[in-house]
Design an enzyme around this catalytic site. Structure first.
Site, PDB file in Angstrom:
ATOM      1  N   ASP A 187       0.936  -1.271  -0.035  1.00  0.00           N
ATOM      2  CA  ASP A 187      -0.161  -0.204   0.160  1.00  0.00           C
ATOM      3  C   ASP A 187       0.885   1.285  -0.166  1.00  0.00           C
ATOM      4  O   ASP A 187       1.742   1.515   0.924  1.00  0.00           O
ATOM      5  CB  ASP A 187      -1.117   0.018   1.206  1.00  0.00           C
ATOM      6  N   TYR A 245       2.877   9.869  -0.134  1.00  0.00           N
ATOM      7  CA  TYR A 245       4.096   9.265   0.241  1.00  0.00           C
ATOM      8  C   TYR A 245       5.220   9.583  -0.257  1.00  0.00           C
ATOM      9  O   TYR A 245       6.276   9.235   0.106  1.00  0.00           O
ATOM     10  CB  TYR A 245       3.777   7.894   0.384  1.00  0.00           C
ATOM     11  N   HIS A 301      -7.724   9.295  -1.597  1.00  0.00           N
ATOM     12  CA  HIS A 301      -6.961   9.578  -0.465  1.00  0.00           C
ATOM     13  C   HIS A 301      -7.841  10.057   0.904  1.00  0.00           C
ATOM     14  O   HIS A 301      -7.728   9.468   1.971  1.00  0.00           O
ATOM     15  CB  HIS A 301      -5.646  10.085  -0.473  1.00  0.00           C
ATOM     16  N   LYS A 333      -2.665   5.942  -3.844  1.00  0.00           N
ATOM     17  CA  LYS A 333      -3.882   6.580  -3.457  1.00  0.00           C
ATOM     18  C   LYS A 333      -3.667   8.145  -4.237  1.00  0.00           C
ATOM     19  O   LYS A 333      -2.616   8.438  -4.323  1.00  0.00           O
ATOM     20  CB  LYS A 333      -3.937   6.864  -2.042  1.00  0.00           C
TER      21      LYS A 333
END
Length: 287
Positions: free
Chosen positions: A45, A50, A108, A75
């Site tokens: 994930d 990120y 997200h 996401k």
């Protein structure tokens, strides 16, 4: 290694235990994912937020494991609330990861991160536009499944009432001492599979005496009990770790929590403050 799977409404099969990669830098995440693959993880994930999609994708591509046997989630950034921006960002994730397709892509958050808990605007129109982009790329086959994250009932209602495709997944903060039972029941009634991020509550539950004593009863660590709790709730569970030792321990959760003890754990006092480990207490940060 915990290897149970769950099927989405479109037939896509997901490993129920995955590895979260939040706060793992892009220059380190490749080795982390390779270690996880060596341990036996097959579900990873990541997210645009990120900034480590490149490393995750590279590890998957170079693993030597059949791509069909690895499940990758990313996401769409929470700030993107328009169709054109979403289409561009989805294509960018595919390019960055170097993958022909992404197994699951989710919005997200219903709100941009700087407005979470600060605004009553749920961005209904913007989420429909972002969702329309996900629907189109899904229909093109480059996304195998699509869903959302941190969506509350009103956010889901907006999609269910106006979108062409029902979200297949809702990824939410769920752990002992913070389990949104009403939202879970709502999603299940709509045939939306639940994913639990931060099953160890950013570490906040590790020093809870009641949870620790329950873990001792089962001869497991507090972290293992917390991960198993979400699995017992039939939720895809995404513990995050960069340590191979912890990855192994987190995957050693084939024990069963009995029904009576599950009821006790469900009633543990709710964590009201995650301290400095969380920017946004409701969602638990940019997970």
């Amino acid at each position: 290694m915990y290897r149970k799977t769950i099927s989405l409404k479109n037939g896509v099969v997901i490993p129920m235990l995955g590895l979260g990669t939040w706060l793992i830098d892009d220059d380190k995440v490749e080795d982390v994912v390779k270690d996880a693959l060596d341990v036996g993880y097959r579900h990873f994930d990541t997210a645009q937020a990120y900034a480590n999609e490149r490393g995750v994708g590279k590890a998957v591509r170079e693993s030597g494991i059949d791509r069909r046997d690895i499940f990758v989630t990313t996401k769409l950034a929470a700030e993107i609330k328009d169709y054109e921006g979403a289409r561009k960002a989805i294509d960018e994730s595919l390019r960055t990861m170097g993958l022909d397709y992404i197994d699951l892509m989710i919005i997200h958050s219903p709100q941009p991160w700087n407005e979470v808990n600060q605004s009553t605007d749920r961005y209904f129109k913007g989420n429909l536009e972002a969702w329309r982009a996900l629907e189109e790329v899904y229909s093109d086959g480059k996304l195998k499944a699509i869903g959302v994250s941190n969506f509350m009932q009103e956010d889901l209602d907006n999609l269910l009432e106006n979108a062409r495709i029902t979200p297949m997944v809702n990824q939410i903060l769920c752990h002992i001492a913070n389990t949104p039972f009403d939202l879970i029941e709502y999603c299940r009634n709509k045939d939306i599979v639940l994913e639990a991020y931060s099953p160890i509550a950013h570490g906040e539950v590790l020093n809870n005496d009641a949870i620790r004593k329950m873990a001792e009863k089962y001869h497991v660590s507090t972290a293992q009990l917390c991960i198993r709790y979400d699995l017992e709730m039939n939720m895809i569970t995404l513990p995050k770790s960069s340590s191979k030792e912890h990855m192994i321990a987190n995957a050693d959760v084939d024990f069963v929590i009995n029904e009576k003890d599950m009821e006790v754990l469900k009633k543990i006092d709710k964590i009201k403050d995650y301290g400095e480990s969380s920017i946004f207490p409701v969602f638990g940060g940019k997970i």
